[in-house]
Design an enzyme around this catalytic site. Structure first.
Site, PDB file in Angstrom:
ATOM      1  N   GLU A 273       0.799  -1.230   0.000  1.00 36.59           N
ATOM      2  CA  GLU A 273       0.000   0.000   0.000  1.00 36.59           C
ATOM      3  C   GLU A 273       0.827   1.273   0.000  1.00 36.59           C
ATOM      4  O   GLU A 273       0.449   2.262  -0.625  1.00 36.59           O
ATOM      5  CB  GLU A 273      -0.931   0.001   1.226  1.00 36.59           C
TER       6      GLU A 273
ATOM      7  N   SER B 114     -47.499 -29.595  40.249  1.00 36.00           N
ATOM      8  CA  SER B 114     -47.368 -29.617  41.709  1.00 36.00           C
ATOM      9  C   SER B 114     -46.238 -28.754  42.237  1.00 36.00           C
ATOM     10  O   SER B 114     -46.159 -28.508  43.440  1.00 36.00           O
ATOM     11  CB  SER B 114     -47.183 -31.059  42.197  1.00 36.00           C
TER      12      SER B 114
END
Length: 789
Positions: A87, A464
């Site tokens: 780059e 229950s």
């Protein structure tokens, strides 16, 4: 001649003045018209939301952009060299603008007549990505050059490169080098190799076409170009270059790594965050620390996984999901491709049967591996004829599968075994009863397969496991654990003029029964009569103390049997009241939130279960039942484990556990809610659509709870429930519940609230005894209960 010299002098002076004006104009423009560069020192990159456990392990990441910013000193040098080689090789020499590069771009413009981007330095790319559009115009290029010079004047080279490497796009939603490393290689940045650094460095030029997932050939050419540049510039030697350029492309898509599997908890946190902060949570870089304990979460995951598969295997093998035909060497590659399209679900991976012996089968996995499944991994697979019936035990492998069958397999410590995706679902949640922190949450078998969180959103009947709350209401009204109520047939005329004839699960009747025994053995008829005596209005109002909403509670005697619609999280909150001796805490999932700059922006302030022990820094949770009431319920529910419906849990060898099983009508839902003073856990199993499990809570849900709680409390000492002041122990006659003498050979001890001992019998207790004596008269009892509607 003199005139000519004066003209030249004037032109020189004019040119100098013009240049001075131009320079001053540029300086003015750079200082006052260009953006403020100082903002780059504190720039807020769009960073996704990250959610961690309370002990700092990553659970999930949310956001369109995958980005994990890393400081310059943590970026590996080979990656920096790869980026600079391709780059901006003179990055550390120029001042933001590479004159040579611009010269080449100018020559290209003159030759081709086209405006090309060439000549952009890394600094210029930073200027463009943070401040400018991507339109290729001369004016934008000039601003880019001026901005680059200004950036170089204000920031260090290392800071500029850090901004660049954390900002740029790498394709596949990856922004920045760390996210790219994890997306393409499933590794942290510092774990990559030279060829992988070169691959990443080559992507930003064209992220959509040069990434290895989109175009492997183009990506390899680009990688090799970067490696060649690194070699030319002396960053790598001949041997390193040769090895790297011959390295295969090993990139594949990886989602950002998580350390703990807790997707249901993560989604709950995300929903709450969005309500608090809106959509900005996906870009502001929040780090959220949930209340989830990573160790407990992993144990909860395993408990749900193991026990749901165990339940599924108990109910037989439903057969393969498909068949690929007759296996041969020619079609193996096609089979692998077909298998690779079938997702792995919670460790259950697809495979195809390629060979069988009498007692084994060999399967092909999606990755091309062959695995032999021994007979021990097959014997469970009795054919499921229907929900009620199974075929005989298989004797040969060909009674289970055929060649070409697509099956599921799972790895176990003993090797691979045949498996199948369970049709039932399950969930488990654990709370800290002292403050309501959610310690573990599993909302289903597999989040990718079903994102519905059954812990927070499934409204199910608790069976229950709901009874203890009604018994607590009875104790608060003067009943005792020694109160005797007749367990006898009962008939209730309902609102639609039909008759309801409830029964015990055993289909038997037990006669006069003490309330402690009724809790331990989960006696339905005693519980119904108890609710009739308490009255529905009083009971419904009392149940609000545990967090239940009246609209959830049915207006009838079936309420005590658990016909309300509640979530497992509600049940955990309600049982926490017993575990912390009477305080109502509020479940919460978010412990703290930190900004992207690691500043604390939210800290949970939960209600804490404490009375006078609370410091000024914490908010005390409201007391909703007395310490004595909680102790009596805890004592009863401890006996449920010691000698009642949950006695299987006695195998855990602890003396500080209490809990209650729950099974709904037709065994549609199976529950267990249990706890000690430091943790409450609720397990549930059932189908998403009302279908019978054909198992009770003690068989389906209790083992799941046991596996989790055994791991959760491993190495921790027992903390038995402490008898508080105001509780007395007295000898009673087990048949009548009345106080008796030490000379009575049948005498037993029972706990009482001091104000409700047998010799200080309340009017409620007297009424109960009278009712018990008269309850054999069915018609009289029916009229008494009808009056409640």
């Amino acid at each position: 001649m003199t005139y000519f010299l004066r003209l030249v002098r004037k032109l020189i002076i004019f040119t100098l003045l013009l240049c001075t004006v131009v320079v001053l104009a540029i300086l003015y423009y750079m200082e006052y018209e260009l953006p403020d560069i100082d903002a780059l020192n504190t720039v807020q990159l769009q960073v996704p939301l990250q959610i961690y456990t309370s002990d700092g392990k990553l659970i999930a990441t949310f956001g369109e952009r995958r980005r994990i910013p890393v400081p310059y000193d943590q970026i590996p040098k080979p990656l920096i060299q790869a980026v600079l080689a391709t780059e901006d090789q003179r990055y550390f020499q120029h001042k933001g603008v590479d004159i040579a590069g611009l010269g080449r771009a100018t020559v290209q413009l003159i030759v081709t007549g086209k405006k090309l981007q060439g000549g952009s330095t890394i600094t210029m790319q930073v200027a463009r990505s943070f401040y400018l559009s991507r339109n290729k115009t001369f004016s934008r290029k000039l601003r880019e050059i001026l901005l680059a010079i200004k950036i170089e004047h204000h920031l260090k080279k290392e800071k500029i490169l850090e901004l660049y490497l954390n900002k740029i796009f790498f394709g596949n939603r990856a922004y920045g080098v760390e996210a790219a490393a994890e997306i393409y290689y499933g590794k942290h940045l510092n774990e990559l190799t030279i060829d992988q650094y070169a691959m990443l460095a080559g992507i930003p030029k064209a992220p959509s076409t040069l990434n290895p997932l989109a175009n492997a050939d183009a990506a390899k050419k680009r990688r090799d170009h970067v490696l060649a540049r690194m070699h030319e510039l002396g960053y790598i030697d001949d041997a390193t270059y040769s090895n790297a350029i011959n390295a295969p492309l090993n990139a594949s898509y990886h989602d950002l790594q998580t350390e703990v599997k807790a997707p249901y908890a993560a989604e709950l946190v995300r929903e709450q965050l969005q309500q608090m902060y809106g959509d900005s949570i996906y870009t502001d870089g929040f780090k959220v620390y949930a209340t989830i304990d990573s160790r407990l979460q992993e144990e909860a995951n395993k408990a749900v996984h193991d026990n749901l598969l165990a339940y599924d295997q108990r109910h037989g093998y439903r057969g393969p999901s498909g068949n690929l035909g007759i296996p041969s060497l020619d079609n193996m590659e096609n089979w692998e491709q077909a298998l690779s399209k079938i997702p792995v679900i919670n460790g259950l991976e697809p495979a195809a049967v390629v060979e069988m012996t009498e007692k084994t089968m060999t399967v092909l996995r999606a990755n091309g591996d062959l695995k032999i499944i021994p007979w021990t991994g097959l014997t469970w697979a009795r054919k499921q004829i229907n929900a009620d019936y199974l075929g005989p035990l298989p004797k040969r492998a060909d009674q289970i599968v055929k060649l070409g069958d697509i099956v599921r397999i799972q790895a176990t410590p003993q090797g691979y075994q045949l498996a199948q995706l369970p049709k039932a679902e399950a969930g488990l949640v654990a709370l800290d009863p002292q403050n309501g922190a959610i310690l573990a949450m599993v909302g289903g078998f597999d989040y990718q397969n079903s994102k519905f969180n059954r812990i927070t959103h499934a409204q199910r009947q608790p069976g229950s496991s709901f009874k203890p709350f009604v018994y607590s209401a009875a104790l608060d009204k003067g009943f005792t654990l020694a109160t005797v109520i007749n367990d006898a047939p009962i008939v209730v005329e309902q609102m639609d003029d039909t008759l309801w004839r409830p029964q015990n699960d055993t289909k038997k009747f037990y006669g006069p029964t003490r309330l402690r025994t009724a809790i331990i053995e989960s006696r339905n008829l005693v519980s119904i009569r108890l609710l009739a005596l308490l009255g529905l209005p009083y009971t419904v109002d009392y149940l609000k103390r545990f967090g239940f909403v009246p609209s959830q509670l049915p207006p009838g005697l079936s309420l005590v049997l658990g016909t309300a619609l509640v979530t497992p999280l509600q049940m955990a909150q309600a049982y926490a009241v017993f575990a912390n001796n009477g305080f109502k805490v509020v479940p919460y999932a978010i412990g703290s939130i930190r900004s992207s700059q690691d500043q604390l922006i939210y800290q949970a302030r939960p209600l804490v279960a404490c009375d006078t022990t609370c410091s000024n820094e914490v908010a005390a949770a409201p007391r909703v039942i007395s310490e004595q009431n909680a102790f009596l319920i805890n004592s009863s529910l401890h006996d449920v484990i010691e000698r009642g419906t949950a006695k299987l849990a006695k195998n855990l060898g602890r003396k500080d556990l209490a809990g209650k099983t729950g099974t709904t009508n037709n065994q549609v839902d199976a529950w267990f809610a249990g706890y000690d003073s430091n943790i409450v856990a609720v397990s549930w199993m059932g189908f998403d659509f009302n279908q019978s499990l054909h198992e009770h809570g003690a068989k389906a849900a209790l083992p799941m709870w046991m596996q989790f709680i055994q791991a959760a409390l491993k190495g921790k000492p027992d903390h038995a429930f402490v008898q508080p002041p105001g509780i007395v122990s007295m000898r009673i006659d087990p048949l009548t519940g009345k106080r008796t003498s030490a000379n009575d050979p049948a005498a037993m001890f029972e706990f009482f609230m001091a104000q409700y001992t047998p010799d200080k019998e309340s009017s409620a207790s007297s009424e109960t005894t009278d009712t018990a004596d008269a309850s054999s008269d069915e018609d009289s009892q029916q009229k008494k209960e009808e009056s409640l509607y």
